[in-house]
Design a protein around this motif. Structure first.
Motif, PDB file in Angstrom:
ATOM      1  N   ILE A 173       0.848  -1.195   0.000  1.00 29.47           N
ATOM      2  CA  ILE A 173       0.000   0.000   0.000  1.00 29.47           C
ATOM      3  C   ILE A 173       0.882   1.242   0.000  1.00 29.47           C
ATOM      4  O   ILE A 173       2.026   1.218   0.468  1.00 29.47           O
ATOM      5  CB  ILE A 173      -0.968   0.011   1.203  1.00 29.47           C
ATOM      6  CG1 ILE A 173      -0.222   0.030   2.546  1.00 29.47           C
ATOM      7  CG2 ILE A 173      -1.921  -1.172   1.126  1.00 29.47           C
ATOM      8  CD1 ILE A 173       0.146   1.403   3.073  1.00 29.47           C
ATOM      9  N   ILE A 174       0.357   2.312  -0.574  1.00 31.45           N
ATOM     10  CA  ILE A 174       1.015   3.611  -0.524  1.00 31.45           C
ATOM     11  C   ILE A 174      -0.095   4.642  -0.380  1.00 31.45           C
ATOM     12  O   ILE A 174      -1.107   4.572  -1.080  1.00 31.45           O
ATOM     13  CB  ILE A 174       1.893   3.841  -1.762  1.00 31.45           C
ATOM     14  CG1 ILE A 174       2.655   5.156  -1.657  1.00 31.45           C
ATOM     15  CG2 ILE A 174       1.100   3.760  -3.061  1.00 31.45           C
ATOM     16  CD1 ILE A 174       3.804   5.263  -2.655  1.00 31.45           C
ATOM     17  N   VAL A 175       0.066   5.589   0.550  1.00 31.33           N
ATOM     18  CA  VAL A 175      -1.080   6.423   0.916  1.00 31.33           C
ATOM     19  C   VAL A 175      -0.685   7.877   1.124  1.00 31.33           C
ATOM     20  O   VAL A 175       0.355   8.179   1.720  1.00 31.33           O
ATOM     21  CB  VAL A 175      -1.769   5.868   2.183  1.00 31.33           C
ATOM     22  CG1 VAL A 175      -0.796   5.727   3.346  1.00 31.33           C
ATOM     23  CG2 VAL A 175      -2.968   6.722   2.592  1.00 31.33           C
ATOM     24  N   LEU A 176      -1.530   8.749   0.621  1.00 28.41           N
ATOM     25  CA  LEU A 176      -1.420  10.190   0.893  1.00 28.41           C
ATOM     26  C   LEU A 176      -2.413  10.504   2.010  1.00 28.41           C
ATOM     27  O   LEU A 176      -3.632  10.442   1.814  1.00 28.41           O
ATOM     28  CB  LEU A 176      -1.727  11.005  -0.359  1.00 28.41           C
ATOM     29  CG  LEU A 176      -1.525  12.532  -0.361  1.00 28.41           C
ATOM     30  CD1 LEU A 176      -2.577  13.265   0.454  1.00 28.41           C
ATOM     31  CD2 LEU A 176      -0.139  12.891   0.134  1.00 28.41           C
ATOM     32  N   TYR A 196      11.266  13.759   0.453  1.00 21.87           N
ATOM     33  CA  TYR A 196      10.114  13.254   1.205  1.00 21.87           C
ATOM     34  C   TYR A 196       9.145  12.549   0.255  1.00 21.87           C
ATOM     35  O   TYR A 196       9.093  12.858  -0.940  1.00 21.87           O
ATOM     36  CB  TYR A 196       9.381  14.396   1.926  1.00 21.87           C
ATOM     37  CG  TYR A 196      10.061  14.829   3.206  1.00 21.87           C
ATOM     38  CD1 TYR A 196       9.580  14.411   4.436  1.00 21.87           C
ATOM     39  CD2 TYR A 196      11.194  15.641   3.165  1.00 21.87           C
ATOM     40  CE1 TYR A 196      10.207  14.806   5.610  1.00 21.87           C
ATOM     41  CE2 TYR A 196      11.828  16.037   4.333  1.00 21.87           C
ATOM     42  CZ  TYR A 196      11.329  15.615   5.560  1.00 21.87           C
ATOM     43  OH  TYR A 196      11.965  15.988   6.719  1.00 21.87           O
ATOM     44  N   SER A 197       8.373  11.624   0.816  1.00 24.57           N
ATOM     45  CA  SER A 197       7.417  10.884  -0.004  1.00 24.57           C
ATOM     46  C   SER A 197       6.232  10.471   0.856  1.00 24.57           C
ATOM     47  O   SER A 197       6.175  10.733   2.059  1.00 24.57           O
ATOM     48  CB  SER A 197       8.093   9.657  -0.623  1.00 24.57           C
ATOM     49  OG  SER A 197       7.217   8.997  -1.526  1.00 24.57           O
ATOM     50  N   THR A 198       5.279   9.801   0.221  1.00 23.45           N
ATOM     51  CA  THR A 198       4.099   9.304   0.926  1.00 23.45           C
ATOM     52  C   THR A 198       4.456   8.052   1.730  1.00 23.45           C
ATOM     53  O   THR A 198       5.505   7.448   1.549  1.00 23.45           O
ATOM     54  CB  THR A 198       2.990   8.989  -0.086  1.00 23.45           C
ATOM     55  OG1 THR A 198       3.555   8.237  -1.171  1.00 23.45           O
ATOM     56  CG2 THR A 198       2.380  10.255  -0.645  1.00 23.45           C
ATOM     57  N   ILE A 199       3.553   7.659   2.603  1.00 21.89           N
ATOM     58  CA  ILE A 199       3.775   6.509   3.482  1.00 21.89           C
ATOM     59  C   ILE A 199       3.443   5.225   2.715  1.00 21.89           C
ATOM     60  O   ILE A 199       2.449   5.154   1.991  1.00 21.89           O
ATOM     61  CB  ILE A 199       2.888   6.602   4.737  1.00 21.89           C
ATOM     62  CG1 ILE A 199       3.067   7.975   5.407  1.00 21.89           C
ATOM     63  CG2 ILE A 199       3.206   5.471   5.698  1.00 21.89           C
ATOM     64  CD1 ILE A 199       4.495   8.302   5.793  1.00 21.89           C
ATOM     65  N   ALA A 200       4.281   4.190   2.875  1.00 27.51           N
ATOM     66  CA  ALA A 200       4.082   2.943   2.134  1.00 27.51           C
ATOM     67  C   ALA A 200       4.558   1.756   2.956  1.00 27.51           C
ATOM     68  O   ALA A 200       5.363   1.910   3.885  1.00 27.51           O
ATOM     69  CB  ALA A 200       4.822   2.994   0.801  1.00 27.51           C
ATOM     70  N   GLY A 201       4.066   0.575   2.601  1.00 24.94           N
ATOM     71  CA  GLY A 201       4.506  -0.650   3.270  1.00 24.94           C
ATOM     72  C   GLY A 201       3.804  -1.857   2.681  1.00 24.94           C
ATOM     73  O   GLY A 201       2.780  -1.738   1.993  1.00 24.94           O
ATOM     74  N   SER A 283       7.889  12.387 -11.062  1.00 20.56           N
ATOM     75  CA  SER A 283       6.539  12.605 -11.579  1.00 20.56           C
ATOM     76  C   SER A 283       5.934  11.346 -12.193  1.00 20.56           C
ATOM     77  O   SER A 283       4.733  11.295 -12.434  1.00 20.56           O
ATOM     78  CB  SER A 283       6.543  13.729 -12.622  1.00 20.56           C
ATOM     79  OG  SER A 283       7.389  13.395 -13.707  1.00 20.56           O
ATOM     80  N   LEU A 284       6.755  10.320 -12.464  1.00 17.82           N
ATOM     81  CA  LEU A 284       6.243   9.075 -13.032  1.00 17.82           C
ATOM     82  C   LEU A 284       5.821   8.068 -11.967  1.00 17.82           C
ATOM     83  O   LEU A 284       5.343   6.986 -12.288  1.00 17.82           O
ATOM     84  CB  LEU A 284       7.309   8.441 -13.938  1.00 17.82           C
ATOM     85  CG  LEU A 284       7.699   9.275 -15.164  1.00 17.82           C
ATOM     86  CD1 LEU A 284       8.837   8.602 -15.910  1.00 17.82           C
ATOM     87  CD2 LEU A 284       6.516   9.468 -16.082  1.00 17.82           C
ATOM     88  N   SER A 285       5.982   8.412 -10.698  1.00  9.81           N
ATOM     89  CA  SER A 285       5.669   7.473  -9.623  1.00  9.81           C
ATOM     90  C   SER A 285       4.225   7.653  -9.144  1.00  9.81           C
ATOM     91  O   SER A 285       3.633   8.715  -9.273  1.00  9.81           O
ATOM     92  CB  SER A 285       6.616   7.683  -8.443  1.00  9.81           C
ATOM     93  OG  SER A 285       6.375   8.951  -7.833  1.00  9.81           O
ATOM     94  N   ILE A 286       3.690   6.590  -8.561  1.00  6.46           N
ATOM     95  CA  ILE A 286       2.337   6.683  -8.004  1.00  6.46           C
ATOM     96  C   ILE A 286       2.327   7.607  -6.796  1.00  6.46           C
ATOM     97  O   ILE A 286       1.323   8.265  -6.514  1.00  6.46           O
ATOM     98  CB  ILE A 286       1.784   5.284  -7.644  1.00  6.46           C
ATOM     99  CG1 ILE A 286       0.310   5.394  -7.253  1.00  6.46           C
ATOM    100  CG2 ILE A 286       2.611   4.621  -6.552  1.00  6.46           C
ATOM    101  CD1 ILE A 286      -0.363   4.061  -7.033  1.00  6.46           C
ATOM    102  N   SER A 287       3.452   7.707  -6.098  1.00  3.55           N
ATOM    103  CA  SER A 287       3.538   8.621  -4.968  1.00  3.55           C
ATOM    104  C   SER A 287       3.280  10.056  -5.423  1.00  3.55           C
ATOM    105  O   SER A 287       2.530  10.809  -4.787  1.00  3.55           O
ATOM    106  CB  SER A 287       4.913   8.517  -4.304  1.00  3.55           C
ATOM    107  OG  SER A 287       4.992   9.374  -3.184  1.00  3.55           O
ATOM    108  N   PHE A 288       3.892  10.430  -6.546  1.00  2.00           N
ATOM    109  CA  PHE A 288       3.650  11.769  -7.086  1.00  2.00           C
ATOM    110  C   PHE A 288       2.180  11.920  -7.480  1.00  2.00           C
ATOM    111  O   PHE A 288       1.576  12.976  -7.253  1.00  2.00           O
ATOM    112  CB  PHE A 288       4.547  12.033  -8.291  1.00  2.00           C
ATOM    113  CG  PHE A 288       4.377  13.406  -8.886  1.00  2.00           C
ATOM    114  CD1 PHE A 288       5.120  14.476  -8.418  1.00  2.00           C
ATOM    115  CD2 PHE A 288       3.454  13.640  -9.901  1.00  2.00           C
ATOM    116  CE1 PHE A 288       4.950  15.758  -8.949  1.00  2.00           C
ATOM    117  CE2 PHE A 288       3.278  14.908 -10.429  1.00  2.00           C
ATOM    118  CZ  PHE A 288       4.031  15.969  -9.962  1.00  2.00           C
ATOM    119  N   SER A 289       1.597  10.902  -8.077  1.00  2.00           N
ATOM    120  CA  SER A 289       0.191  10.966  -8.489  1.00  2.00           C
ATOM    121  C   SER A 289      -0.725  11.247  -7.300  1.00  2.00           C
ATOM    122  O   SER A 289      -1.694  12.010  -7.402  1.00  2.00           O
ATOM    123  CB  SER A 289      -0.234   9.667  -9.170  1.00  2.00           C
ATOM    124  OG  SER A 289       0.473   9.463 -10.375  1.00  2.00           O
TER     125      SER A 289
END
Length: 316
Positions: A173-176, A196-201, A283-289
């Protein structure tokens, strides 16, 4: 429909029913329109980038007979128009020069320069080759496995066992997380300053995706969530993850770093991002999305138009 994440999309017709048609597969291997996608040491064959662009090197199978010892080693991926695509692993200590002006690259370093469909095909090939390499032996009895159904099944060669293995993915999962005006972002100690990035695990056995989101956020930051909503997904073949993206609303704001996964976590405002206070994911990552979805939801400025929003370079 929202913008698709990189590596996702109907870039190939998978035509799964043809994997069991041995006559069709034999004809496809002899077809001049069939292309091979070689993978060496987890690297993809790419024509040398020029002016910021690159192209996947898809090779006519008839030109690779000396590198393919057994037809069974080819993995049928699918077709696009008149072309059929097969992946195979190049087993050699040094990367062979298969075609002029093309070399093997880590896909993570070049996918931003590739056509979106080509990037998806290369990622698919890499993931299948990686799975084959990791399952050469039966997990039940230890005997060798043999490929079937176009390479999408590995069957134990021990007739007394006959266990079948299928391609597997590791769901993550990866979450904003947002409180409305701020987004919860974290950083690992190994990252360059400001990143920095969104939380994931990873999702654990016996756990739903929503439960995994709540647990990971709590474990890494101490923040409790009020709700969780699905956003999108992204295949991530490094080596075999499926990133499942979510948006969540925070119920609490106090940050407490519990499991040492993160060096720091903080609430970041849209103004902070616009000012380039933190480095955002590629910008190509789901985190950026996910960050983009939250940033743009304010309706005032678009993240991709904000000159001060710095991005990471692609991982190398």
């Amino acid at each position: 429909m929202q913008r698709r994440n990189v590596f996702s999309g109907p870039y190939l017709e998978r035509v799964a029913h043809l994997r069991q048609d041995t006559q069709w597969l034999a004809a496809a291997l002899a077809d001049v329109h069939s292309r091979a996608i070689p993978v060496w040491n987890q690297r993809s064959l790419v024509a040398e980038p020029e002016a910021g662009t690159a192209h996947a090197a898809f090779i006519e199978i008839s030109n690779l007979r000396e590198h393919i010892s057994r037809i069974e080693d080819l993995i049928f991926l699918g077709r696009r128009g008149e072309e059929q695509y097969f992946a195979f692993e190049v087993e050699a200590e040094e990367p062979p020069q298969l075609v002029p002006n093309a070399h093997f690259h880590d896909l993570r370093t070049v996918f931003a320069q590739l056509d979106v469909e080509e990037a998806g095909i290369l990622a698919y090939a890499r993931a299948m080759v990686s799975w084959r390499r990791m399952h050469r032996f039966c997990g039940r009895c230890g005997a060798h496995t043999t490929p079937h159904r176009g390479g999408h099944v590995l069957k134990c060669a021990n007739l007394a066992c006959g266990h079948e293995q299928f391609p597997r993915l590791d769901p993550a999962i990866i979450v904003l997380v947002s409180d409305g005006e701020h987004a919860l972002l974290g950083r690992q100690a190994s990252w360059p300053p400001g990143r920095y990035s969104t939380i994931a695990g990873f999702v654990e056995p016996g756990e739903s995706l929503e439960d995994a989101v709540v647990r990971e956020v709590a474990e890494e930051t101490g923040v409790q969530l009020a709700d969780v909503r699905y956003h999108s997904s992204q295949p991530w073949p490094f080596p075999a993850s499926l990133m499942l993206g979510f948006l969540a609303t925070a119920r609490t704001r106090e940050i407490r770093l519990h499991d040492q996964e993160l060096e720091d976590a903080r609430w970041i405002s849209r103004a902070d991002i616009a000012a380039g206070t933190v480095l955002l994911p590629p910008s190509l990552s789901i985190s950026f999305s996910l960050i983009e979805h939250w940033f743009d939801s304010a309706g005032t400025r678009q993240l991709r138009e904000v000159a001060g929003a710095s991005l990471w370079s692609a991982p190398r």
